[in-house]
Scaffold this motif. Structure first.
Motif, PDB file in Angstrom:
ATOM      1  N   ASP A  14     -45.236 -51.159 -70.607  1.00 29.25           N
ATOM      2  CA  ASP A  14     -43.953 -50.458 -70.613  1.00 29.25           C
ATOM      3  C   ASP A  14     -42.931 -51.152 -71.510  1.00 29.25           C
ATOM      4  O   ASP A  14     -42.767 -52.380 -71.459  1.00 29.25           O
ATOM      5  CB  ASP A  14     -43.388 -50.393 -69.190  1.00 29.25           C
ATOM      6  N   ALA A  15     -42.234 -50.348 -72.341  1.00 25.73           N
ATOM      7  CA  ALA A  15     -41.096 -50.810 -73.139  1.00 25.73           C
ATOM      8  C   ALA A  15     -41.422 -52.067 -73.939  1.00 25.73           C
ATOM      9  O   ALA A  15     -40.595 -52.964 -74.075  1.00 25.73           O
ATOM     10  CB  ALA A  15     -39.878 -51.041 -72.229  1.00 25.73           C
ATOM     11  N   VAL A  16     -42.622 -52.123 -74.497  1.00 28.96           N
ATOM     12  CA  VAL A  16     -43.058 -53.318 -75.216  1.00 28.96           C
ATOM     13  C   VAL A  16     -42.590 -53.304 -76.671  1.00 28.96           C
ATOM     14  O   VAL A  16     -42.579 -54.342 -77.332  1.00 28.96           O
ATOM     15  CB  VAL A  16     -44.596 -53.441 -75.133  1.00 28.96           C
ATOM     16  N   VAL A  17     -42.182 -52.142 -77.174  1.00 30.27           N
ATOM     17  CA  VAL A  17     -41.718 -52.019 -78.559  1.00 30.27           C
ATOM     18  C   VAL A  17     -40.187 -52.092 -78.567  1.00 30.27           C
ATOM     19  O   VAL A  17     -39.530 -51.388 -77.782  1.00 30.27           O
ATOM     20  CB  VAL A  17     -42.194 -50.689 -79.188  1.00 30.27           C
ATOM     21  N   PRO A  18     -39.594 -52.920 -79.423  1.00 25.70           N
ATOM     22  CA  PRO A  18     -38.133 -53.073 -79.447  1.00 25.70           C
ATOM     23  C   PRO A  18     -37.413 -51.768 -79.780  1.00 25.70           C
ATOM     24  O   PRO A  18     -37.947 -50.889 -80.468  1.00 25.70           O
ATOM     25  CB  PRO A  18     -37.902 -54.113 -80.543  1.00 25.70           C
ATOM     26  N   ALA A  19     -36.176 -51.663 -79.317  1.00 27.79           N
ATOM     27  CA  ALA A  19     -35.382 -50.444 -79.479  1.00 27.79           C
ATOM     28  C   ALA A  19     -35.208 -50.068 -80.950  1.00 27.79           C
ATOM     29  O   ALA A  19     -35.254 -48.885 -81.313  1.00 27.79           O
ATOM     30  CB  ALA A  19     -34.020 -50.614 -78.809  1.00 27.79           C
ATOM     31  N   GLU A  20     -35.012 -51.052 -81.829  1.00 28.76           N
ATOM     32  CA  GLU A  20     -34.796 -50.731 -83.238  1.00 28.76           C
ATOM     33  C   GLU A  20     -36.048 -50.136 -83.877  1.00 28.76           C
ATOM     34  O   GLU A  20     -35.954 -49.257 -84.745  1.00 28.76           O
ATOM     35  CB  GLU A  20     -34.328 -51.968 -84.015  1.00 28.76           C
ATOM     36  N   MET A  21     -37.220 -50.571 -83.438  1.00 31.21           N
ATOM     37  CA  MET A  21     -38.456 -49.983 -83.944  1.00 31.21           C
ATOM     38  C   MET A  21     -38.650 -48.567 -83.400  1.00 31.21           C
ATOM     39  O   MET A  21     -39.141 -47.682 -84.114  1.00 31.21           O
ATOM     40  CB  MET A  21     -39.665 -50.853 -83.589  1.00 31.21           C
ATOM     41  N   ASN A  22     -38.275 -48.354 -82.164  1.00 34.87           N
ATOM     42  CA  ASN A  22     -38.381 -47.003 -81.601  1.00 34.87           C
ATOM     43  C   ASN A  22     -37.498 -46.027 -82.370  1.00 34.87           C
ATOM     44  O   ASN A  22     -37.910 -44.888 -82.639  1.00 34.87           O
ATOM     45  CB  ASN A  22     -37.972 -47.022 -80.123  1.00 34.87           C
ATOM     46  N   ALA A  23     -36.302 -46.466 -82.710  1.00 37.48           N
ATOM     47  CA  ALA A  23     -35.402 -45.600 -83.478  1.00 37.48           C
ATOM     48  C   ALA A  23     -35.988 -45.303 -84.858  1.00 37.48           C
ATOM     49  O   ALA A  23     -35.938 -44.169 -85.350  1.00 37.48           O
ATOM     50  CB  ALA A  23     -34.031 -46.264 -83.602  1.00 37.48           C
TER      51      ALA A  23
END
Length: 289
Positions: A39-48
């Motif tokens: 869960d939530a292993v990818v940072p927010a900036e990469m998700n964006a």
């Protein structure tokens, strides 16, 4: 899909070579359920960033391309796979330098699309000692009405052919993915699953990559906890859709896979495998008195 939170950084330097490896308890849970969820292993900036990358599409990758050659340094897929927990999980499951089977971007439009039937991503696969792994990455928060991937825990070792399971609906214990942004799920290639219809107002994105191992999948994880009692407990898990008789066969096949993964031909749950693999040796006759 069972949420996985336990992880361990080995002290032997292997973390530097392949990220944060899985534990034996996590591997046993994967063998029993057929999935591993981070869960939530990818940072927010990469998700964006992912939303625009996936919208634009990604270049195709030829079947059998070695992973180091499949994605250019600095590319989004390469950076995704280099995240320590993603890299460690992948190495634990398929070893170093697997090949890429295929990858794809899946987009579900708002209030559009039909639910996929349950299916496995392979024709009948009779390998008892190897498996492919599929990574699924969700850059957004997935709510129930967005139609995240549905899966049936513990279905991966039952031999079926692609969409033979498409006639089944609403099996007890099925899991409909609801997750935070940046979640990565690894699936055994035989797990029954299907994307659901998107009933929300939001476009839903998912990126998947299937990996083929190129080395024997044996003790690739951090197995310092191999004899933890929780390992046996995970491997003995029962799922609600199992029938009484054939449900035992699922455990039987888990034992066979665990023996291969650990190089331990004596491991068993109860005595199910030991009984049916018993091959008594000839004994010299004892002279009568």
């Amino acid at each position: 899909m069972t949420t996985q939170t336990e992880h361990r950084t080995p002290t032997d330097g292997s973390a530097d070579r392949g990220g944060t490896l899985l534990t034996s308890v996590q591997m046993a849970r994967f063998v029993a359920s057929g999935s591993l969820r981070l869960d939530a292993v990818v940072p927010a900036e990469m998700n964006a960033e992912a939303l625009s990358v996936l919208e634009a599409g990604l270049p195709s990758v030829a079947y059998g391309t070695p992973l180091p050659q499949a994605y250019a340094p600095g590319s989004f897929p390469r950076r995704l796979l280099e995240l320590p927990r993603v890299a460690g999980a992948l190495r634990s499951l398929v070893g170093v330098e697997p090949t890429v089977d295929h990858h794809a971007v899946h987009i579900r439009e708002p209030h559009n699309g039909e639910a996929q039937p349950l299916h496995a991503d392979a024709i009948i696969d009779v390998r008892p000692d190897a498996f492919d792994v599929q990574l699924m990455y969700y850059p957004q928060q997935v709510t129930l009405d967005m139609g995240g991937t549905l899966s049936v825990p513990g279905s991966h070792l039952r031999r079926t052919n692609e969409s033979d399971t498409g006639r089944y609906q609403n099996l007890r214990g099925q899991d409909r993915l609801v997750c935070p942004a940046g979640t990565v799920v690894f699936l055994h290639h035989g797990l029954w699953h299907g994307g659901r219809r998107n009933d929300s107002d939001i476009r839903r994105y998912m990126y998947k990559i299937r990996f083929n191992p190129t080395q024997r999948q044996r003790l690739l994880w951090d197995h310092s906890d191999l004899h933890d009692p929780r390992v046996r407990a995970e491997l003995d898990a029962h799922f609600p859709w199992y029938e009484q008789a054939t449900g035992r066969l699922e455990r039987y096949h888990r034992v066979l896979l665990w023996r291969e993964l650990t190089a331990d031909p004596t491991f068993d749950l109860d005595h199910w495998v030991t009984r049916v693999t018993n091959r008594p040796a000839d004994r010299p006759e004892v002279p009568s008195a």
